[in-house]
Motif scaffolding. Structure first.
Motif, PDB file in Angstrom:
ATOM      1  N   GLU A 259       0.820  -1.098  -0.115  1.00 60.95           N
ATOM      2  CA  GLU A 259       0.088   0.072  -0.022  1.00 60.95           C
ATOM      3  C   GLU A 259       0.835   1.251   0.157  1.00 60.95           C
ATOM      4  N   LYS A 263       0.096   3.282  -2.956  1.00 60.69           N
ATOM      5  CA  LYS A 263      -0.889   4.421  -2.884  1.00 60.69           C
ATOM      6  C   LYS A 263      -0.078   5.606  -2.335  1.00 60.69           C
ATOM      7  N   THR A 264       0.519   5.608  -1.230  1.00 59.86           N
ATOM      8  CA  THR A 264       1.355   6.556  -0.588  1.00 59.86           C
ATOM      9  C   THR A 264       2.391   7.470  -1.330  1.00 59.86           C
ATOM     10  N   ARG A 278       0.162   6.922 -13.700  1.00 59.57           N
ATOM     11  CA  ARG A 278       0.621   6.934 -12.372  1.00 59.57           C
ATOM     12  C   ARG A 278       1.907   5.987 -12.064  1.00 59.57           C
ATOM     13  N   SER A 326      -1.511  -8.562  -5.388  1.00 53.91           N
ATOM     14  CA  SER A 326      -2.037  -7.383  -5.400  1.00 53.91           C
ATOM     15  C   SER A 326      -2.920  -7.153  -6.748  1.00 53.91           C
ATOM     16  N   ASP A 328      -4.339  -4.154  -7.568  1.00 57.03           N
ATOM     17  CA  ASP A 328      -4.805  -2.772  -7.727  1.00 57.03           C
ATOM     18  C   ASP A 328      -4.450  -2.190  -9.070  1.00 57.03           C
TER      19      ASP A 328
END
Length: 575
Positions: A259, A263-264, A278, A326, A328
């Motif tokens: 994560e 994410k961060t 991204r 993952s 994601d």
């Protein structure tokens, strides 16, 4: 080396006979107190070079060459120009410093040849080290809320940074603060190289990877590090040596680190076709890196105010997350389309490499390091590192179907050209030369090639033939194995060198009998880390500008030892 060595070196530095102007004689009149001009240059000087710890060690070191008043004044004039000009002529600023760098005499380590180790340690000893390294990683995560890594400065600088390369950096970097720090660090190197303090700042060591001495280590967190700690904990679980409680703790840590990576640490950047992608930055915004307030300010003062994303952190984060299972949506992005825009094409976009410190390497087909952020900032200019390109191949192999690489000619061509870049590197032997690598060392390149080769060999035969119809991977494998078997493991190693050697040997299918020297080294040095962990901190990666900044840590050594031993143990069990 003990207290007597360091005490003697410090005493000699404090009592040296001064013969010529010192660093402070040169710089104090120009940089200590002034108004106007660039405030960062003076702030950097006071923070990094004029501080109360370094000043006593270097104040008695003078350069006889600067007894020439004309030469001294030219040097001061260059510093004044860097201080006062709105847009300095950096080549002119650096010229008098480059001239003085000719005899600093910084060299790469040359470990001595050693007798071959005949027998590997017992399986029980190997398993004991694996369990201890796994426990060390999990204990560190439980204590800190993350697994830390450390940065440390070697003020003597990198052996590959001579006057010519320093001028490349001054003219190729973009951020003025980073140019300032590069300029002054390299000026300080000259005085350190001629000072008895050299023995204190750069003591000798065993092996290739440099140990990280405890003073001035900056603890922090990065997605790049979390990606490899994720792989290490996955490896620990796969050994079957982790307890039930350790398996559960590993799963929690892995989920948190994935994560943090996806994410961060993620940010949106422009792609070359006008779309947005991204990607992952090595230093997350805000409090993500976990710097202390003190070191966060030092980071700013040293010229690292802006940190942009990079191709390597993105590739490694995607790979680790995929291995961890993952799903994601960020992983669905076909990164090869994005990387293609950062890939060097001979004669077309070679100027993309603005800091060509390894310009003896043929860059064609390679992908550069740094990614422009949304604001278009590129503070470090750009460079090209061979190991980074291995990570791009590795993540591409793991996403071959998801990214439809074989079905998309443009993506397959991008892979072919990166492999071609690696083939030329192997043919020339440049992969075994430290100067070829911007952020790593040859033994780490060898381990990472092994990792990449393993991902390649896990593909179906028809896919391997489409990706590498000319057998480049097998050719490179032969060259890397020859280096590891004929050079690396035949010389003195430290535990980190040995772990990397094991990763290369095991992944590349070497005879298990060749594991013995590295296994023996790892087991023999177990416990060397004392209260910090099973092993000491060693150089994992580095930056050559603004000076030699090493990154590693006791946890990093534990992670690589764990992965190397797990691979070796699996191969030895199949014997």
């Amino acid at each position: 080396m003990g207290f007597q060595y360091f005490a003697g070196a410090a005493l000699r530095a404090l009592t040296a006979r001064k013969d010529g102007p010192s660093l402070y004689d040169v710089c104090d009149p120009v940089l200590l107190n002034y108004r106007g001009g660039d405030p960062h240059l003076g702030k950097f000087y006071k923070t990094a070079l004029g501080n109360p710890a370094l000043r006593p060690l270097l104040r008695r070191t003078g350069l006889p060459a600067l007894n020439d008043e004309g030469r001294l004044q030219r040097l001061r004039a260059a510093l004044t120009h860097a201080r006062d000009a709105a847009e300095p002529d950096w080549a002119a600023v650096g010229a008098p410093i480059a001239e003085l760098m000719a005899d600093i005499g910084v060299e790469h380590p040359q470990p001595a040849k050693v007798a071959a180790t005949a027998r590997a340690p017992a399986a029980a000893e190997i398993e004991r080290v694996i369990r201890r390294c796994g426990a060390h990683l999990l204990g560190s995560f439980a204590k800190n809320g993350f697994i830390p890594t450390y940065a440390a400065f070697n003020l003597l600088g990198d052996p590959d940074m001579g006057g010519r390369e320093m001028l490349m950096a001054l003219t190729g970097l973009n951020a003025r603060g980073y140019k300032n720090s590069t300029l002054l660090f390299n000026l300080a190197r000259i005085f350190i190289a001629h000072s008895p303090a050299r023995a204190l700042i750069n003591p000798p060591w065993t092996g290739i990877a440099e140990p990280m001495w405890e003073p001035v280590q900056i603890r922090h967190r990065s997605a790049y590090y979390d990606a490899f700690f994720t792989e290490a904990l996955l490896s620990f679980v796969e050994t079957g040596l982790a307890s039930g409680e350790e398996i559960a703790a590993s799963q929690r840590a892995i989920a948190d680190m994935v994560e943090f990576c996806l994410k961060t640490s993620a940010e949106e950047v422009p792609s070359h076709d006008g779309s947005k992608v991204r990607v992952v930055t090595a230093l997350a915004p805000g409090s993500g890196p976990r710097f202390s307030r003190f070191f966060a300010q030092i980071k700013q003062d040293l010229g690292f105010g802006i940190y942009v994303p990079d191709c390597d952190t993105t590739a490694c984060s995607f790979s680790a997350a995929t291995q961890a299972g993952s799903t994601d949506p960020i992983l669905d992005q076909p990164l090869l389309d994005f990387y293609r825009g950062y890939q060097v094409r001979e004669g077309a976009n070679e100027p993309r490499v603005t800091v060509p410190l390894n310009d003896h390497v043929d860059y064609e087909g390679g992908v550069v390091t740094w990614i422009d952020n949304l604001a278009g900032e590129r503070p470090y200019g750009n460079d090209l590192d061979p190991t980074l390109n291995l990570d791009i191949l590795e993540v591409s192999f793991r996403h071959l179907g998801r990214w439809k690489i074989l079905e998309t000619p443009q993506r397959l061509e991008t892979v072919h050209r990166i492999i071609g870049f690696q083939r030329k590197l192997a043919e020339s032997g440049a992969f075994a030369q430290p100067r070829s690598h911007i952020y790593y060392l040859p033994e780490l390149y060898s381990a990472y090639f092994g990792r990449c080769h393993a991902a390649f060999m896990a593909l179906p035969l028809v896919a391997r033939q489409a990706i590498d119809p000319d057998g480049h991977f097998e050719f490179i494998r032969g060259k890397v194995l020859a280096y590891v078997e004929g050079e690396l493991i035949t010389r003195e190693m430290n535990a980190f060198d040995a772990a990397l050697a094991l990763m290369a040997l095991a992944h590349l299918g070497a005879d298990v009998a060749t594991f013995a020297p590295a296994l023996h080294c790892i087991v023999a040095h177990f416990g060397e880390g004392g209260r910090h962990g099973p092993y000491k901190a060693y150089e994992w990666n580095k930056m050559k500008t603004p000076t030699r900044i090493l990154v590693g840590g006791p946890e990093v050594t534990s992670a690589f030892v764990l992965m190397g031993l797990a691979l070796a143990r699996r191969k030895m069990a199949k014997r």
